[in-house]
Enzyme design. Structure first.
Site, PDB file in Angstrom:
ATOM      1  N   GLU A  88       0.833  -1.211   0.000  1.00 43.66           N
ATOM      2  CA  GLU A  88       0.000   0.000   0.000  1.00 43.66           C
ATOM      3  C   GLU A  88       0.868   1.261   0.000  1.00 43.66           C
ATOM      4  O   GLU A  88       0.615   2.218   0.737  1.00 43.66           O
ATOM      5  CB  GLU A  88      -0.960  -0.017   1.201  1.00 43.66           C
ATOM      6  CG  GLU A  88      -1.983  -1.153   1.118  1.00 43.66           C
ATOM      7  CD  GLU A  88      -2.941  -1.187   2.304  1.00 43.66           C
ATOM      8  OE1 GLU A  88      -2.519  -0.814   3.417  1.00 43.66           O
ATOM      9  OE2 GLU A  88      -4.088  -1.576   2.121  1.00 43.66           O
ATOM     10  N   GLU A 130      -6.941  -7.688  -0.614  1.00 41.09           N
ATOM     11  CA  GLU A 130      -7.397  -7.641   0.780  1.00 41.09           C
ATOM     12  C   GLU A 130      -8.901  -7.390   0.784  1.00 41.09           C
ATOM     13  O   GLU A 130      -9.350  -6.244   0.696  1.00 41.09           O
ATOM     14  CB  GLU A 130      -6.678  -6.544   1.583  1.00 41.09           C
ATOM     15  CG  GLU A 130      -5.212  -6.802   1.839  1.00 41.09           C
ATOM     16  CD  GLU A 130      -4.594  -5.769   2.780  1.00 41.09           C
ATOM     17  OE1 GLU A 130      -5.340  -4.922   3.331  1.00 41.09           O
ATOM     18  OE2 GLU A 130      -3.365  -5.800   2.955  1.00 41.09           O
TER      19      GLU A 130
END
Length: 663
Positions: free
Chosen positions: A182, A262
């Site tokens: 991320e 995710e």
């Protein structure tokens, strides 16, 4: 999912099988928008399990439940700071044996999506980065800063050679490897850093392995977190519009499989906020929407975050920064399909039903929940010996708990010779944890009042200079607590020369939401009515090594000064009735502190702040017969201190609630 174990490597006790890259392959097909495994189109459903949050004896149980749920792969984070506690000092033993964990996944027929960082987030202390990086105060983390890259290169040259033989192309079960994590959410947006990592991963792992990134669906984050040569994937939860979310991935990857790296099955808990939960129906419905889209549009894969959350043992919980510092609870239950203790939940069976609509499930029963035991009341009393011990189930105990624990009790200030055997560091001004090379736990700062303070004076620190909580004592009398983003002043009195002690607690370094250079301790000077204090003695406390080596149970009883308020140790032993099963310990009337059983640091408790009311005690920690308990209470124990061992957790109570804790 059945049969995925065929051809995968055996446990680590056997040599790793070798195969030519042509015999085994896992790659992208941009024409058909899918993955190809050994040349055939392939879609996987995976889930996250963090080996660092699960005791090693439980690894097999958790992975077996994952396989029987119909998942074909496990996502595995590798926290750098868990394995390199000091520069050049590596630990891959016991619970840290990541190679054994990976070999076990192969034995059980699971593929692996590996996420080795170097930054992982995961609500883990400092996002997995070692605190010793901050020994260089001006280091720019997660960037092309040469000091940071030197440390990263050294670490990955140790880690990735352990990974390469386990890649799918080499006969192992690792099908893809994530680079960073991320990164688009981080302020640096340093493409040179990403290019450096890409080159390093290619040198150490080869050109065949599939490398990818993960970011949210926000345009800015996809712009800063992606790089040519790394396949871009996205993450989003059940509340998102699936078509729009995958449309964001298509903005950076016009072709290739749709991947949600995710898919959030629940959420984390912060101290002082309500227990997070996401309904089973919502999670299962979102999963079905994604799998249906994959069946009709393009080959699509999904990874559950989390399948099983586990526990932030010891000091490993991290913190977020969202306008303020938000430390994460010890429990990482995450409202996941497998509970913190590894038990199948309603959510697991709901998701399993959805999976069965798209692929066959493995044949056989789901492994059951692990057995739990309510060991009952364990009384702690300020005496040198108790009557004959008794352990009774909670429902058999009288209103006043039976004494089942012989006790020693010591104020923390009375045992500094044990906890800091090298003695204090002298400094005119306070020094941070990082300046004295203390990664976790506690540091005591001591000075003297410079003048008589007969009328209450204000003891305080500038904003954000107490990181994270400071327990204040004058002449060994507890006066209150200073807190980051909370109370930053106290009113105190005393005489010139009186000892002022401030015990600083690190509640976990920021793992997400801001610059993660999160220094700990007293970062600025304390003042008394605006007059700065000076001449500090600084004690870095080595509590865990002392307890690991038998203190205080092996020590002779010693008298303690003061009452029950303020930082103090409560210790003793209790007997298990021939059963060592998982259990949960509750802290009725206690304030805040740390718990060790048989020398194992089980994490922070904070029932008055909530929501978590119990700590998980894995069966592997307990002994048949005698068990040692050590409690460090930081603010004040109850007048009749005792612990209560239950057969179920209590998660959901916060400061605003006056009712009893509920599950």
């Amino acid at each position: 999912a059945a049969g995925l174990g065929k051809g995968l490597q055996p446990p680590s006790t056997a040599p790793l099988p070798q195969a030519s890259p042509r015999a085994r392959s896992f790659e992208l097909d941009y024409e058909e928008n899918c993955f190809r495994k050994d040349g055939a189109p392939f879609r996987y459903i995976s889930g996250s399990i963090h080996y660092a949050r699960v005791p090693r004896p439980a690894w097999r149980d958790r992975l077996r439940k994952m396989y029987m749920s119909g998942l074909s792969a496990v996502q595995v984070y590798i926290p750098w700071n868990y394995h390199e506690p000091l520069p050049g000092v590596y630990d891959f033993a016991g619970d840290r044996d990541v190679e054994a964990f990976l070999d076990l996944t192969a034995e059980l027929g699971l593929l692996v999506i590996l996420r080795p960082g170097p930054y992982i987030c995961a609500e883990w202390e400092m996002g997995g980065l070692p605190a010793w990086l901050l020994w260089k105060p001006d280091i720019v983390l997660r960037s092309s800063d040469p000091a940071y890259l030197t440390a990263v290169d050294s670490w990955l040259h140790v880690l990735l050679p352990k990974i390469k033989p386990r890649l799918y192309q080499h006969g192992g079960n690792i099908i893809s490897v994530q680079v960073e994590n991320e990164y688009g959410s981080y302020y640096a947006c340093d493409y040179e850093y990403l290019r450096h990592l890409l080159g390093l991963f290619r040198v150490l792992l080869g050109n065949e392995v599939l490398l990818f990134t993960t970011d949210s669906t926000r345009a800015r984050e996809l712009r800063c977190g992606t790089l040519q040569g790394l396949y871009a994937t996205v993450d989003f939860g059940p509340g998102s519009n699936v078509t729009e979310a995958f449309g964001a991935q298509r903005w950076v990857e016009p072709k290739g499989p749709l991947v949600n790296s995710e898919y959030y099955t629940g959420w984390l808990d912060y101290w002082g906020e309500a227990h997070a939960s996401t309904s089973s129906a919502r999670v299962a419905g979102g999963l079905e929407d994604m799998l249906q889209l994959g069946a009709s549009v393009s080959m699509q894969v999904v990874s559950w975050y989390m399948f099983h959350g586990g526990t932030n043992f010891a000091y490993w919980s991290g913190a977020d920064f969202k306008d303020q510092y938000k430390p994460v609870t010890t429990s990482y239950d995450y409202d996941a399909p497998l509970s913190e203790a590894g038990d199948p939940t309603e959510k697991l069976f709901a998701i399993r039903t959805v999976i069965s609509k798209f692929q066959p499930l493995p044949v056989g029963p789901m492994p059951p929940a692990t057995p739990k035991y309510a060991y009952g009341w364990v009384a702690l009393q300020k005496v040198s010996a108790c009557p004959e011990s008794c352990v009774a189930p909670a429902w058999q105990c009288p209103a006043a708990p039976c004494p089942s624990l012989s006790l020693q009790y010591a104020n923390l200030l009375d045992v500094l010779d044990v906890l800091c055997p090298s003695g204090p560091i002298q400094s005119q001004l306070p020094l941070s944890f990082e300046a004295i090379k203390q990664a976790h736990g506690f540091v005591l700062y001591r000075t003297q009042l410079p003048r008589d303070v007969l009328h209450p004076a204000t003891l305080g620190a500038p904003p954000h200079n107490v990181c994270d909580r400071g327990y204040v004592m004058v002449q060994q009398e507890y006066r209150g607590t200073l807190e980051r983003d909370g109370q930053t002043t106290l009113r105190v009195t005393g005489r010139a020369g009186d000892t002022l002690d401030v015990l600083l607690e690190n509640m976990g370094r920021i793992s997400f939401g801001a610059n993660i250079s999160d220094f700990k301790g007293l970062l600025g000077n304390l003042s008394l009515d605006s007059s700065p204090l000076s001449n500090w003695l600084i004690y870095p406390l080595a509590i865990d090594p002392a307890i690991h080596h038998g203190w205080p149970h092996a020590a002779l009883p010693k008298s303690s000064s003061g009452g029950r308020a303020g930082p103090a140790f409560y210790t003793g032993t209790f007997e298990t009735p021939g059963i060592t099963w998982d259990t949960f310990v509750k802290f009725p009337g206690w304030s805040k502190g740390q718990l060790w059983i048989n020398g194992v640091n089980l994490g922070r408790y904070w029932p008055c702040r909530g929501p978590q009311q119990t700590l998980f005690v894995p069966s592997s920690v307990l002994h048949v017969g005698s068990n040692n308990i050590t409690v460090l209470e930081l603010e004040g124990a109850p007048a009749a201190p005792f612990l209560l061992f239950l057969d179920r957790p209590l998660f959901n109570r916060t400061l605003s609630h006056s009712t009893a804790a509920t599950e």
